[in-house]
Each structure stands twice: as structure tokens, then as C-alpha cells.
Design an enzyme around this catalytic site. Structure first.
Site, PDB file in Angstrom:
ATOM      1  N   ASP A 113       0.743  -1.123   0.070  1.00 29.36           N
ATOM      2  CA  ASP A 113      -0.100   0.084  -0.042  1.00 29.36           C
ATOM      3  C   ASP A 113       1.011   1.199  -0.042  1.00 29.36           C
ATOM      4  OD1 ASP A 113      -2.403   1.485   0.152  1.00 29.36           O
ATOM      5  OD2 ASP A 113      -2.861   1.332   2.043  1.00 29.36           O
ATOM      6  N   GLY A 114       0.422   2.181  -0.454  1.00 34.51           N
ATOM      7  CA  GLY A 114       1.105   3.640  -0.759  1.00 34.51           C
ATOM      8  C   GLY A 114       0.051   4.692   0.017  1.00 34.51           C
TER       9      GLY A 114
ATOM     10  N   GLU B   1       2.560   3.534  -4.359  1.00 35.04           N
ATOM     11  CA  GLU B   1       1.902   2.353  -4.700  1.00 35.04           C
ATOM     12  C   GLU B   1       2.872   1.429  -5.624  1.00 35.04           C
ATOM     13  OE1 GLU B   1      -0.746   1.006  -3.382  1.00 35.04           O
ATOM     14  OE2 GLU B   1      -2.156   2.926  -3.012  1.00 35.04           O
TER      15      GLU B   1
ATOM     16  N   ASP C 237      -4.273  -2.564  -3.155  1.00 33.96           N
ATOM     17  CA  ASP C 237      -5.434  -1.770  -3.333  1.00 33.96           C
ATOM     18  C   ASP C 237      -5.377  -0.743  -4.530  1.00 33.96           C
ATOM     19  OD1 ASP C 237      -4.285   0.376  -2.168  1.00 33.96           O
ATOM     20  OD2 ASP C 237      -5.561   0.340  -0.340  1.00 33.96           O
TER      21      ASP C 237
ATOM     22  N   HIS D 298      -9.119  -0.110   2.922  1.00 35.17           N
ATOM     23  CA  HIS D 298      -9.998   0.191   3.972  1.00 35.17           C
ATOM     24  C   HIS D 298     -11.286  -0.637   4.279  1.00 35.17           C
ATOM     25  CE1 HIS D 298      -6.946   3.294   4.165  1.00 35.17           C
ATOM     26  NE2 HIS D 298      -7.243   3.806   3.012  1.00 35.17           N
TER      27      HIS D 298
ATOM     28  N   ASP E 253      -1.588  -0.005   5.047  1.00 34.87           N
ATOM     29  CA  ASP E 253      -1.683   1.602   5.252  1.00 34.87           C
ATOM     30  C   ASP E 253      -1.248   2.115   6.210  1.00 34.87           C
ATOM     31  OD1 ASP E 253      -3.427   3.591   4.248  1.00 34.87           O
ATOM     32  OD2 ASP E 253      -4.440   3.313   6.371  1.00 34.87           O
TER      33      ASP E 253
END
Length: 159
Positions: free
Chosen positions: A11-12, A54, A76, A131, A141
């Protein structure tokens, strides 16, 4: 010989896109004795974009692996997952890093690094809704946000 199996979650995160950013990644694999190993990665940058974070999460995760692996990579980021699964990345490379509308592809430096990092591996890219209570996505995250909030952030040379 069978390639080792690894699950990777990435995740970024970025504030004020562009702005301070970071990424988080978790690599999960099983040792020969059955022990499950998790390795966390994260880095933070003073000025970057969410898409770059990302992408860099994926690149750095692949670069950590010492042998060719069979990988399930969870992200994501539609930007990353669709670029692979819809063959955009390979088309961009074929068209001298131009999009279908002939515009220059953004983040070419990282896309090239991704292509190189992918070479020895067999990878399935899987999109996960962010999320949305996915334990590993949530942990990534958190790592990404913590990385961008650190002192002495790195400079994103490609921005």
C-alpha cells in the site's frame, strides 16, 4: 524445482498529492519447517505521489526476494493491478512509453524497475478493496502512513 510461494501485500500513502508519502509492504512465506515468516517493509519520501508509492511498494517488495518465487501480490491500487492485468504496462513499453492517446506514461522510471523486478518470478496481481477490514491491507496502510510521518524523509529521485 518448485518456486517458493510468497504472498505480498502493498500500500502507498501520500498527503497533498504530491507531498509527503510512504509505502508499506508485508511479505509472507512458509519456511521448509512449516514456520510462517512475515517481513515488513516501509519507506517515506519528502515529496512524491500516491501512485509512485503504490508502485515503489511493489518494486521494493520484489527486489527483497533472493530467489525466483511464485507470488500472489495484493494491492488496493487499480493503477498498479490494472496496468499488469489489462496489459497496459506491456503495451506502454511496446509503444515507447506512450499511452493509447499518445501521451507520455507517468512514472516510467518505476514501471521499468517493476518490469525488471518481475522477470524471475511468476506473479498473480490481485486487487483488494482498501480500508475494508483486510488485515494485511490495513497493516500496510498503517506502515505507509507511519513512514510518511517520519523525520528525515528520502528524496524521490523520479519526481
Amino acid at each position: 524445482m518448485t518456486k517458493p510461494f510468497v504472498k505480498i501485500y502493498t500500500d502507498g500513502a501520500c498527503a497533498n498529492n504530491p507531498g509527503k508519502g510512504g509505502y508499506g509492504a508485508i511479505l509472507i512465506f512458509k519456511k521448509n519447517n512449516g514456520e510462517i515468516i512475515e517481513k515488513e517493509l516501509s519507506r517515506g519520501f519528502i515529496e512524491t505521489t500516491n501512485n509512485r508509492m503504490e508502485l515503489l511498494a511493489v518494486v521494493d517488495s520484489l527486489n527483497v526476494l533472493k530467489t525466483p518465487c511464485q507470488i500472489e501480490l495484493y494491492s488496493d491500487s487499480k493503477y498498479v493491478v490494472d496496468a499488469i492485468n489489462k496489459n497496459w504496462l506491456f503495451n506502454w513499453k511496446e509503444k515507447s512509453w506512450k499511452t493509447a492517446s499518445r501521451a507520455p506514461v507517468k512514472n516510467v522510471d518505476l514501471w521499468k524497475k517493476l518490469l525488471f523486478a518481475m522477470e524471475p518470478h511468476t506473479i498473480k496481481f490481485i486487487w483488494v478493496k482498501g480500508h475494508n477490514d483486510n488485515e494485511f491491507n490495513e497493516r500496510c496502510d498503517k506502515l505507509a502512513v507511519e513512514a510518511r510521518l517520519k523525520e528525515n524523509l528520502e528524496v524521490d529521485q523520479g519526481l
